[in-house]
Scaffold this active site. Sequence first.
Site: not given
Length: 316
Positions: A205, A207, A253, A258, A264, A277, A282
Amino acid sequence: MIYTTEVPHLNSGIRSAVTLGKFDGFHRGHQKLVECIKQKSGENCRTIIFTFDLPYKAYQQKCMPKLLLTYEEKREVAEALHADILAECPFTEELMNMEPEVFVKEYLVDRLHAEYVAIGSDFHFGHNRSGNPEVLSALGEKYGFTVEIIEKERDGEREISSTYIREELEQGRMEKVQKLLGYPYFIKGEIVHGRQLGRTIGVPTANLIPPPMKKLPPNGVYVTQSSVGGKVYSGITNVGYKPTVKENFIGVETYLFHCNEDLYGQEAEVRFYKYLRPEKKFDSLSELKTQLDIDVETARAFFEKEYGQALELRLS
């Protein structure tokens, strides 16, 4: 486009078409004002968007509100609207207490050489907000410039305003926000190093830590597109504290579909299209991965329906 934090002083012989206001969001109503001054532009006439760095209420209350557009983002949108000059002036005690005619004479007449001014029907200025469209029109007749009072753009029965957009944004209704703005809501920032836990489940990801002044949509997961280094990536974005991995700061995030590049330090612009959502804790990274698979498939269906993009987006 020229950007300045001072009131410009145009050279002799150069005239201007000016619009004045807060312009937080540069929504469709604001864009209508800019189009009006652009119609008056020419070789010796500059188009000027005149605004202040703080809303009137923020100065009174001595607190900075959350803005739909940061200063940098406002400059970007103004440039896309092809204005000649964006003057974003500091809102000072002197300006707050300036009588309307003094403001018009010193700024619009002596400095900007205004020949045309476009304002919204709810525009106020000067000491105790005593200047209004009628006052400005009378001063225009006195000092030799035309004032056009532009009616608000509407969404059904309601006028389009920054307040209306904030209400929709707070509910996560990104499709409605886009309709009111005339462009997708976006957040800009530098891509920073995270914990890189996403890589352990095959979801690297990007951020961002949003600027403190930026108004964010509700915490949750969104369908997004991100512009980085001249490339555009579809993706899904989490806004919030990432409760599964217990972050202690709010972040943005994004999983970029692809994209295997090292991004960075680069600036990214994340555009929000649809709320998926709420943010959720979790019990394990495995459960998070299962939910992300579902989110990605939902995003794929969205892009295929809205943009005809047949994307292979499933997580590996």
